[in-house]
Enzyme design. Structure first.
Site, PDB file in Angstrom:
ATOM      1  N   GLU A   5      -3.163   2.325   1.108  1.00 20.64           N
ATOM      2  CA  GLU A   5      -3.854   1.679   0.101  1.00 20.64           C
ATOM      3  C   GLU A   5      -4.857   0.433   0.507  1.00 20.64           C
ATOM      4  OE1 GLU A   5      -1.384   0.841  -3.355  1.00 20.64           O
ATOM      5  OE2 GLU A   5       0.104   1.895  -2.406  1.00 20.64           O
ATOM      6  N   MET A   6      -4.356  -0.731   0.536  1.00 19.57           N
ATOM      7  CA  MET A   6      -5.101  -1.718   1.314  1.00 19.57           C
ATOM      8  C   MET A   6      -5.037  -2.034   2.866  1.00 19.57           C
ATOM      9  SD  MET A   6      -4.662  -4.796  -1.904  1.00 19.57           S
ATOM     10  CE  MET A   6      -5.734  -4.512  -3.493  1.00 19.57           C
TER      11      MET A   6
END
Length: 337
Positions: A143-144
């Protein structure tokens, strides 16, 4: 069906609701019950969304900025809003989300709207609060892909941000204050004044006769046994495929299909997931943790088969979908002034 039809169907759903209440009461009482039957504030019927509780305006303002800030990701390309698009039902509309470097996530993005009413966060319930949830994507490699040390260092190079944190928390930028601000903002992401809420409050013309009949069917078929309360879901766990083997039929079982088992390691929690909210379901296709149901009609049809063990007539599915569409209220951006 005439406009006064809701009055005629009301006895049916009251009777069905009583049955559901007895059913739920027998499931969620003992401490030694399986984890998938535990929840909070279990109610046999959907409830209207309450007014927004008091929140700190400064924290909301700061949290909103952070929600849209791509510096929370390693390569400054992904923000919370990238997957939780507030103009698109609080989701990205994809089967699986896309993170940094074009990586595909493992489960479908749940909506951020009304998440304050969920008793846990994420499909497998691994976060017990919005604060804990806000930290998850930052550290997830797909994700991040970042960490708090990197994020804090980047934000500290921005005088506007350092001043904002000082004004809001009387403290320097920290991971604790970042997640507190984001969670505070997310608590304002509620949808209000849904047609169905007005119907619950006595406006019998707020929803169509088809939607009113869909509500009666939703209760009488047993959907309300798991989808109830303010969020019409989000307050208990349940096995995906309670009546039919969903994963055998779908095939290609992955780790992400294990549900609560990933958190607890208990065999009884295999394939168990948090029951999703249906509040804005009309806006959040595709459906299920794997994004396999492309439309609401598909979702209702599959839930009938795998969770209720029955086949529902197409006309009834259409009526239930009309009811689900009436659950979607309006998001009014919190304006702290």
């Amino acid at each position: 069906m005439t406009p006064s039809a809701p009055f005629f169907i009301r006895p049916a759903w009251i009777a069905a609701g009583a049955c559901v209440f007895l059913f739920m009461s027998s499931l969620a009482v003992a401490d030694d019950e399986p984890d998938n039957w535990r929840g909070r504030s279990l109610s046999p019927m959907p409830q209207s969304v309450p007014e927004l509780a008091d929140v700190d305006p400064q924290k909301v303002r700061l949290g909103e900025m952070l929600f849209y800030d791509p510096r929370l990701s390693k390569d400054n390309s992904i923000s919370c809003a990238s997957c939780h698009n507030l103009s698109n039902g609080g989701v990205d509309g994809r089967t699986k989300p896309i993170g940094i470097d074009g990586q595909e996530g493992s489960v479908n993005t749940p909506t951020v709207f009304n998440s304050t009413y969920n008793f846990t966060q994420f499909w497998n319930g691994r976060a017990e609060s919005l604060e804990e949830q806000a930290s998850g994507p930052v550290h997830n490699p797909s994700e991040m892909g970042s960490n708090w040390a990197e994020v804090v260092a980047k934000l500290n190079r921005d005088p506007f941000m350092t001043n904002a944190f000082q004004a809001t928390y009387d403290a320097e930028i920290s991971a604790e204050n970042i997640v507190d601000a984001i969670a505070t903002f997310e608590r304002t992401l509620v949808t209000v004044d849904a047609p169905f809420d007005r119907y619950l409050k006595g406006d019998m013309t707020a929803i169509s006769p088809q939607a009113a009949n869909g509500y009666a069917l939703f209760v009488s078929y047993g959907c309300a046994a798991c989808h109830q309360g303010v969020n019409v879901g989000g307050n208990m766990y349940q096995t995906m495929g309670a009546m039919e083997d969903y994963f055998k039929d779908r095939g290609d079982v992955k780790d992400s299909d294990m549900g609560r088992f990933q958190v607890t390691g208990r065999e009884q929690d295999r394939f168990v997931f948090k029951v999703p909210s249906l509040r804005v379901a009309a806006l959040t296709a595709p459906y299920f943790h794997d994004g396999s149901a492309k439309t609401l009609n598909d979702a209702v049809r599959n839930m009938a088969k795998y969770q209720l063990g029955r086949e529902i007539a197409e006309n009834d599915i259409n009526d239930i979908v009309a009811f689900l569409e009436s659950l979607a209220g309006e998001y009014k951006r919190f304006d702290p002034q």
